[in-house]
Write an enzyme that holds these catalytic residues in place. Sequence first.
Site, PDB file in Angstrom:
ATOM      1  N   GLY B  46       7.602 -15.808  16.076  1.00 34.50           N
ATOM      2  CA  GLY B  46       6.947 -14.565  16.463  1.00 34.50           C
ATOM      3  C   GLY B  46       5.440 -14.632  16.345  1.00 34.50           C
ATOM      4  O   GLY B  46       4.728 -13.753  16.830  1.00 34.50           O
ATOM      5  N   SER B  49       3.273 -19.575  18.087  1.00 31.86           N
ATOM      6  CA  SER B  49       2.959 -21.012  18.044  1.00 31.86           C
ATOM      7  C   SER B  49       3.314 -21.702  19.360  1.00 31.86           C
ATOM      8  O   SER B  49       2.678 -22.696  19.725  1.00 31.86           O
ATOM      9  CB  SER B  49       3.655 -21.689  16.866  1.00 31.86           C
ATOM     10  OG  SER B  49       5.057 -21.653  17.006  1.00 31.86           O
ATOM     11  N   ALA B  86       4.257 -22.272   5.278  1.00 32.47           N
ATOM     12  CA  ALA B  86       3.109 -22.860   4.584  1.00 32.47           C
ATOM     13  C   ALA B  86       1.942 -23.124   5.536  1.00 32.47           C
ATOM     14  O   ALA B  86       1.179 -24.056   5.322  1.00 32.47           O
ATOM     15  CB  ALA B  86       3.515 -24.147   3.860  1.00 32.47           C
ATOM     16  N   ARG B  88       1.718 -24.518   8.276  1.00 31.72           N
ATOM     17  CA  ARG B  88       1.609 -25.899   8.702  1.00 31.72           C
ATOM     18  C   ARG B  88       1.745 -26.113  10.197  1.00 31.72           C
ATOM     19  O   ARG B  88       1.512 -27.223  10.689  1.00 31.72           O
ATOM     20  CB  ARG B  88       2.618 -26.755   7.943  1.00 31.72           C
ATOM     21  CG  ARG B  88       4.067 -26.371   8.185  1.00 31.72           C
ATOM     22  CD  ARG B  88       5.018 -27.166   7.324  1.00 31.72           C
ATOM     23  NE  ARG B  88       5.114 -28.556   7.734  1.00 31.72           N
ATOM     24  CZ  ARG B  88       5.690 -28.968   8.843  1.00 31.72           C
ATOM     25  NH1 ARG B  88       6.229 -28.112   9.670  1.00 31.72           N
ATOM     26  NH2 ARG B  88       5.736 -30.262   9.139  1.00 31.72           N
ATOM     27  N   LYS B 288      -7.255 -25.084  11.541  1.00 34.09           N
ATOM     28  CA  LYS B 288      -6.382 -25.116  10.362  1.00 34.09           C
ATOM     29  C   LYS B 288      -5.395 -23.954  10.517  1.00 34.09           C
ATOM     30  O   LYS B 288      -5.457 -23.210  11.486  1.00 34.09           O
ATOM     31  CB  LYS B 288      -7.195 -24.898   9.088  1.00 34.09           C
ATOM     32  CG  LYS B 288      -8.226 -25.946   8.815  1.00 34.09           C
ATOM     33  CD  LYS B 288      -8.909 -25.720   7.460  1.00 34.09           C
ATOM     34  CE  LYS B 288     -10.000 -24.682   7.549  1.00 34.09           C
ATOM     35  NZ  LYS B 288     -10.880 -24.662   6.358  1.00 34.09           N
ATOM     36  N   GLU B 292      -0.077 -17.488   6.387  1.00 36.28           N
ATOM     37  CA  GLU B 292       0.378 -16.977   5.074  1.00 36.28           C
ATOM     38  C   GLU B 292      -0.724 -16.376   4.216  1.00 36.28           C
ATOM     39  O   GLU B 292      -0.546 -15.282   3.673  1.00 36.28           O
ATOM     40  CB  GLU B 292       1.077 -18.090   4.294  1.00 36.28           C
ATOM     41  CG  GLU B 292       2.554 -18.101   4.515  1.00 36.28           C
ATOM     42  CD  GLU B 292       3.234 -19.189   3.715  1.00 36.28           C
ATOM     43  OE1 GLU B 292       4.386 -19.464   4.001  1.00 36.28           O
ATOM     44  OE2 GLU B 292       2.605 -19.770   2.802  1.00 36.28           O
TER      45      GLU B 292
END
Lengths: 290, 337
Positions: B46, B49, B86, B88, B288, B292
């Site tokens: 959601g 990405s 995380a 990532r 980056k 979160e």
Amino acid sequence: MGYQFITADSVPHALELLERYGRDARVICGGTDLMVRLHLKRLPECVFINIRNLEELRYIREEDGMVCIGAGTTLSTLENSLLLLGKAPALFQAAQVFADPNVRHSATVGGNIGNASPSADSAPPLLAFDGQVVVARKDGRRLLPIREFFTGVGRTALEPGELVTEVRFKPNPDSAFVKVGLRNAMAISVVNIAASVDLAQDGTMKDVRIAVGAVAPTPVRAVCAENCLRGRRPEEAVIRQAMDAIQTDIKPITDVRASERYRRIVAENMMRRVVLKACRICENEGGAGR
Amino acid sequence: MIKKGTGMACMFYPNGSTGKANPAGAFIKINHDGTAVLNIGATDIGQGSNTCMAQIAAQEMGLKLSQVRVVTGDTELTPYDAGTGACRVTYIAGNAVQKTARKAKRLLLDAAARKMGLIHSGQLVIEEGEIFLRYWPAKRMTIAEAATYSERILGQPIIAVDSYSPATMPLEEESGQGMPFEVSIYATQIAEVEVDTDTGEVKVTKLVAVHDCGKMLNPMLVEGQIEGGVVTGIGYGLYEQIIEDPVEGGIRNPSLATYQIPTSLDVPEDMVIDCVEIPEEKGPYGAKGVSEPTCNPTAPAIINAIYNATGVRIRDLPATREKVLFALRELERKEEG
């Protein structure tokens, strides 16, 4: 038996169905309380008598100085009523902070008092206006003071076969409502409180009626607090006395939303706020009960 | 009475853990019609990405965004990925996508060079779906032509596979020292609150959130992530709690009717969101993660603002109305006593 669902096409039809099914009947209109309980499987089997389509129960009108509201009137109709805004701000304000817009479009005045939740937001204003409930049955109708309507948590003075068709009250522009929940929408009241004040020219409160919810098995009138205020001006010392007095009017419990102690402190603080708001002394203080 | 106050909190948050293998895989094929399929293990939950990964692939291969189709969310089809969490995905899966897209582009340019009769592809450029010679732009062909040539004439369909995992670097056993993450994300948030001393209600009237997530690959997604994080942080700071039943055991508020999350009326109308874009050299295009940690500074900023407004220091979250009111009473009692 299971659940049955019958849609009434007129008030007489609804009354006939209510008589036929007696204790098994359950009136449904907005469904915002009953559907939740149905989904949680906390509703005994029953025959739903659906009165949602009865346009004759949806109205707000003035008759002989009384405001009459049909039981099927939605809360969103109340919060958009200029009549209530001008003449009964306590009920108007209660409708504004009731649940959320979705629920307000469906929930009705009759349902809100009929469900008899201690925290029903429309109850304190109606109690503060010393309103009446029009109760119909197949062979007639009766007027019930709202003070005698609530008899316990989820219980009312309605007999089997009876239907709330209207609430009516003498409006008062010097009235106000304050609600405190755990957040600002979709919140069940932790304390809700309404005040209706008859002000004399010199600012004395000739009469004052205060009603508070979620602090006892039913919404209650704060009679001791009212007695402290009646015939006096809303001054600091007077209000302090009433704040102490309201503690004898209420009997809150601790539940998942708030503790008894929190409810007691907030009830007295909000009593001060609602009385001052009704006297138009310090409106827009912000915070709770916008 | 309404008391106003302001509070601030800063944070840094690790991104791309190096303690153990932390891979993301990607697979790309370029079809002979000039479109591409990007196959990745990272799943869009959601946050957007899929859009972001397609952007990286399209940018790298010189395709339009609409020409990249993303296949994801099906472990039978997609390569391995350690998971969406995380922060990532942009950093690690983004690097994997960039590496893979580079490989696909290399194959494409080699094919184009062969077709054009060049010795090598060094002077070839891809832009907007076309390949041309840097110093002679008239000498050009479409990606579709190059891909078709590679497939049909050279017998080399354009397919590329690669992955990324931060260099594994276990911590020193004795001291626990080391470099547990490849990069760090930074942020500062400032909250303005009004505390109603009669009810304990804390109203967040304004919230400013400024984050460093490297280069923003998609500013709208970044803004959405920060807004969502801030609202989550408000829930963490003021509303959300699991209430246990001390007698019966079990949870007393196991539904959204009783477990309170913030509603739209509990969110500040005035929310200022900004980013300080400092490109991270190890990230894809300098990016980056952002997600979160967006909720991390919110609650501390609110708690500091409550302290600033009232002198009350709340030390266990959430700062419910009841907790704040009782703390105010306690403070009053101390001050009088």
